[in-house]
Each structure stands twice: as structure tokens, then as C-alpha cells.
Design a protein around this motif. Sequence first.
Motif, PDB file in Angstrom:
ATOM      1  N   THR A   1       0.807  -1.194   0.065  1.00 49.23           N
ATOM      2  CA  THR A   1      -0.125   0.069  -0.063  1.00 49.23           C
ATOM      3  C   THR A   1       0.862   1.303  -0.001  1.00 49.23           C
ATOM      4  N   SER A   2       2.160   1.247   0.109  1.00 48.22           N
ATOM      5  CA  SER A   2       3.110   2.281   0.273  1.00 48.22           C
ATOM      6  C   SER A   2       4.479   2.023  -0.584  1.00 48.22           C
ATOM      7  N   PHE A   3       5.052   3.212  -0.790  1.00 48.82           N
ATOM      8  CA  PHE A   3       6.366   2.876  -1.464  1.00 48.82           C
ATOM      9  C   PHE A   3       7.278   4.227  -0.820  1.00 48.82           C
ATOM     10  N   HIS A   4       8.396   3.597  -0.813  1.00 46.48           N
ATOM     11  CA  HIS A   4       9.475   4.238  -0.237  1.00 46.48           C
ATOM     12  C   HIS A   4      10.668   4.510  -1.275  1.00 46.48           C
ATOM     13  N   LEU A   5      10.766   5.675  -1.789  1.00 45.40           N
ATOM     14  CA  LEU A   5      11.610   6.079  -2.834  1.00 45.40           C
ATOM     15  C   LEU A   5      12.756   7.092  -2.252  1.00 45.40           C
ATOM     16  N   ILE A   6      14.197   6.716  -2.408  1.00 46.00           N
ATOM     17  CA  ILE A   6      15.248   7.628  -2.163  1.00 46.00           C
ATOM     18  C   ILE A   6      15.780   7.757  -3.374  1.00 46.00           C
ATOM     19  N   ILE A   7      16.188   9.084  -3.272  1.00 45.41           N
ATOM     20  CA  ILE A   7      16.831   9.876  -4.526  1.00 45.41           C
ATOM     21  C   ILE A   7      18.099  10.477  -4.002  1.00 45.41           C
ATOM     22  N   ASN A   8      18.934  10.067  -4.957  1.00 46.82           N
ATOM     23  CA  ASN A   8      20.502  10.973  -5.037  1.00 46.82           C
ATOM     24  C   ASN A   8      20.415  11.986  -5.857  1.00 46.82           C
ATOM     25  N   PRO A   9      19.978  13.133  -5.574  1.00 46.73           N
ATOM     26  CA  PRO A   9      20.159  14.294  -6.533  1.00 46.73           C
ATOM     27  C   PRO A   9      21.814  14.446  -7.041  1.00 46.73           C
TER      28      PRO A   9
ATOM     29  N   LEU B   1       3.170   7.441  -0.919  1.00 48.87           N
ATOM     30  CA  LEU B   1       4.602   7.853  -1.180  1.00 48.87           C
ATOM     31  C   LEU B   1       5.347   8.572  -0.187  1.00 48.87           C
ATOM     32  N   THR B   2       6.671   7.900   0.068  1.00 52.96           N
ATOM     33  CA  THR B   2       7.568   8.772   0.887  1.00 52.96           C
ATOM     34  C   THR B   2       9.072   8.943   0.093  1.00 52.96           C
ATOM     35  N   ILE B   3       9.180  10.072  -0.098  1.00 51.65           N
ATOM     36  CA  ILE B   3      10.516  10.384  -0.739  1.00 51.65           C
ATOM     37  C   ILE B   3      11.590  10.680   0.086  1.00 51.65           C
ATOM     38  N   SER B   4      12.660  10.246   0.250  1.00 49.95           N
ATOM     39  CA  SER B   4      13.900  10.463   1.044  1.00 49.95           C
ATOM     40  C   SER B   4      15.177  10.763   0.124  1.00 49.95           C
ATOM     41  N   PHE B   5      15.592  12.130   0.319  1.00 52.40           N
ATOM     42  CA  PHE B   5      16.760  12.488  -0.657  1.00 52.40           C
ATOM     43  C   PHE B   5      17.859  12.377   0.136  1.00 52.40           C
TER      44      PHE B   5
ATOM     45  N   SER C   1      -4.261  12.841  -7.097  1.00 52.19           N
ATOM     46  CA  SER C   1      -4.736  11.311  -7.257  1.00 52.19           C
ATOM     47  C   SER C   1      -5.193  10.942  -5.539  1.00 52.19           C
ATOM     48  N   LYS C   2      -5.121  12.077  -4.682  1.00 48.42           N
ATOM     49  CA  LYS C   2      -5.633  11.741  -3.327  1.00 48.42           C
ATOM     50  C   LYS C   2      -4.788  10.677  -2.668  1.00 48.42           C
ATOM     51  N   THR C   3      -3.724  10.559  -2.922  1.00 49.27           N
ATOM     52  CA  THR C   3      -2.809   9.655  -2.023  1.00 49.27           C
ATOM     53  C   THR C   3      -1.892  10.464  -1.190  1.00 49.27           C
ATOM     54  N   THR C   4      -1.489   9.794  -0.378  1.00 45.30           N
ATOM     55  CA  THR C   4      -0.634  10.405   0.949  1.00 45.30           C
ATOM     56  C   THR C   4       0.927  10.646   0.535  1.00 45.30           C
ATOM     57  N   PHE C   5       1.264  11.649   0.662  1.00 46.27           N
ATOM     58  CA  PHE C   5       2.667  12.126   0.280  1.00 46.27           C
ATOM     59  C   PHE C   5       3.594  12.717   1.398  1.00 46.27           C
ATOM     60  N   SER C   6       4.841  12.400   1.491  1.00 43.74           N
ATOM     61  CA  SER C   6       5.525  13.048   2.596  1.00 43.74           C
ATOM     62  C   SER C   6       7.059  12.787   2.158  1.00 43.74           C
ATOM     63  N   ALA C   7       7.950  13.882   2.621  1.00 39.32           N
ATOM     64  CA  ALA C   7       9.474  13.854   2.241  1.00 39.32           C
ATOM     65  C   ALA C   7      10.344  13.929   3.122  1.00 39.32           C
ATOM     66  N   ASN C   8      11.420  13.759   3.219  1.00 38.62           N
ATOM     67  CA  ASN C   8      12.480  13.983   4.220  1.00 38.62           C
ATOM     68  C   ASN C   8      13.963  13.797   3.547  1.00 38.62           C
ATOM     69  N   MET C   9      14.978  13.908   4.483  1.00 40.62           N
ATOM     70  CA  MET C   9      16.321  13.660   3.689  1.00 40.62           C
ATOM     71  C   MET C   9      17.317  13.519   4.729  1.00 40.62           C
ATOM     72  N   THR C  10      18.250  13.066   4.323  1.00 38.65           N
ATOM     73  CA  THR C  10      19.689  12.726   4.938  1.00 38.65           C
ATOM     74  C   THR C  10      20.569  13.939   4.596  1.00 38.65           C
TER      75      THR C  10
END
Length: 395
Positions: free
Chosen positions: A60-68, A110-114, A141-150
Motif C-alpha cells: 500500500t506504500s512505496f519508499h523512494l530514495i533519491i540521490n540528486p 509515497l515517501t521520498i527521502s533525499f 490522485s488523493k494519495t498520501t505523500f511526505s518527504a525527508n532527507m539525510t
Amino acid sequence: NAFTDMTMVVPDKVLSNDNILDVNKSLLNKLVEGGFIVNDTIDERDEFIKSALAIERNDTSFHLIINPTINCNFHCWYCYESHIASKMDNEMIERVRLLIDRIMNDGKSLTISFFGGEPMLYYNEVMMPILKHAYGKSSESKTTFSANMTSNGFLLSEERIKSMKMLNFTGAQITLDGDKDIHNSIRFRHKGDDTFTQIVNNIKLMVKDGMGVTLRINCSKDNMTSIIQIPSYFNELTPEEKKLIRVDLQIVWQDNNRKEIYGYMDNIIKAFSNEGIPSAKMDFRSFCYGDLRNSCMINYNGDIYKCTAVDFANTPRDGYLSTDGEIIWENDSLEKRMSSKFKNPGCRHCRIFPLCHGGCTKQSMMSTDYCMHNFDEEEKDSIVTNRILLNVTSC
């Protein structure tokens, strides 16, 4: 209770009665509810594995980690990454946007972690375009989204913090390496930089704006005594603001003085606790992102990894992000990682199995005789007692 992560405090005078559970039904019920008393037919190890697999296979959820980028503005001696000139280009940003659309069109939160490198090196060019797209797609899309970073926290500012918060940015992991003098000798751009003061001020700005900060402190034999001074730099914060900081003590992986360092951590925990800031050493409250089926890390060039604890410049990828935003796993890498969980026989019979979750699956893929605590029973004792302290002080 390691399985339920419950800590129950019972006065000595209550336990002095041998028949207490026969006469105090309220206590009995609480012990049952907390999992301290279970039916003889229940195999708690199997129950834990079932619950852990349910979490790790959650769809039901996805954790996406991104390296800019994998470049960094600091040069810390213990860092395992090769910091090379690099930046996610517009074509790759578009692929990330397409992946975000795929995830949210499936109804997943969706959770995005930079990550990086230092992700904020390209705050305007990479982070903000991705954040704005994810936030907009979430509303559509009426879905939950949050973001954070290291992040090392140096490039934050009050303006950036407020802009990020408006896009559902919830917090960051930021590292300190000791008090002002020790930290500045380790984490700097140029010799003589006072990065400590700026980073501490930025942490204060975050918590004052309601964002959480995981304050990671890297411990080695050379900085242990200086770390005790860190809590005093936050004494101006309100009790509510201090509770938004969670201290995570970690031993620098190159340091072989583990037992000496681990023993001294109790003094550090006490110093933070006295300041009203929750603290723990080697805290295992959450499942590792690398063990979640619906998680991956996308490098600036589109290479995909299951784990961030690698030297991206010199480690073979696990897959790649296609032009239409699809995750392509290579060499059956995802299934190999997922199937390695709980295969170590020693873990199943360990008393802290539900706390460390069987350790690192990356390590267990390479060895079935592996323990992240080196089979040290004294270290396990310390983990249990510290967990009790953390649970009590967090109440």
C-alpha cells in the motif's frame, strides 16, 4: 517485551505477593495485553516473522530514495562514498516524475527521502522540481505523500525550511560529530569553517517550525567525551521542541573500540535525557528501508540500488530506471535480497531477534553465520536495558 516493544513498570511491593496474578486480575490482563504472558501453544518467533514479513511485503506504500548527487560539500574522514562531480539531469528528473506517477496512480502512498552526497547542493535544480511534482500528483490522485532527507544540514535556511514544509516535508537526519571544536575539525568545507554553529542553528529552525530531526551522532574513541557537551547547545528550546529531536548514536564503522565506546554511551544518553531530548544507541525501532519490497534508491544517473550503504561510484547496480519510469531489477537482485531475510539460524533463537530484525539482509546474503553484534551477550544486555530506558523516557 522485544516482540511487542512494550515496557511495563511494576512496583516491588506488588511483586512481593507470590499469588499476585491470582488476586490482581487487572495486572494479569495488562501482562497479557502487553505480550508478557502468552498461551503455551503460541510460537512467538513465528508470530514475529509473520508480522515482519507482512510489513516488508506491504503493497500500500512505496519508499523512494533519491540521490540528486553523490558529491558533497564536506570531507568527513570516515565517509565510505566517492564524492565525484555529479548531478541528476532534466531527463532523469522526468523519469523520476513518471515513476512517481506510476506509484500514485496505483493508489500507493509515497515517501521520498533525499540522500547523497549532499542532496541540498541541488536544492533548486533537483529537489524542488521533484517535490513540487510529487506534492501536486498527491493532490490530484488523493494519495498520501511526505518527504525527508539525510543531510549535513549546512545549506538549510529559514526560507527553505518553510518552502519544504509547504510541500509535506517532515524532517531530516542531520549529523553532528562532537562539540563545536571536534565537529569543525571533522565536518568542514575548508579548514577553519565553523559549520557546527550553522548546522545547530538550522536544526533549531527545523524543530521550531514543527519538523522532526534525527540527530545522528557518529561516535569514536576520539570524540566520546566531547559529545556530552552537545545537549547544552539546545537548552533554549521548549520541551515540546526538544521532543522533535531524536538522538541516534552510531559507532563509526572504522573504529575497533566498540566495547569501550558502547559502554561510554550511557553517559551520553544520560546527558541528552537530562536535557529532555530522547536518545538511544543503535535504535532499531523501524524496519530497514532496504528490507521493504516496495522501496528502492535511484542514483543521480538512474542506477537503482536496494541499499544506500554503498560506494555508488564503485558498486554494481541492482537495476535501472527506464525511460518510461519503470524500475527494472537486474540479475534477480530484488528477489535475492527479499529471500535472504530470516535465513540466519542463529537469529531465530536470539533473545533480541525482534529488536534487530535479524540484522542486515545485505550481510546475511553473504553469510549465514552473521551477527551484527558479533554474538556479544554483554552488548545484547546493553541493547535491552537501553531499549527499556528509551521506552520509559518516551512516554
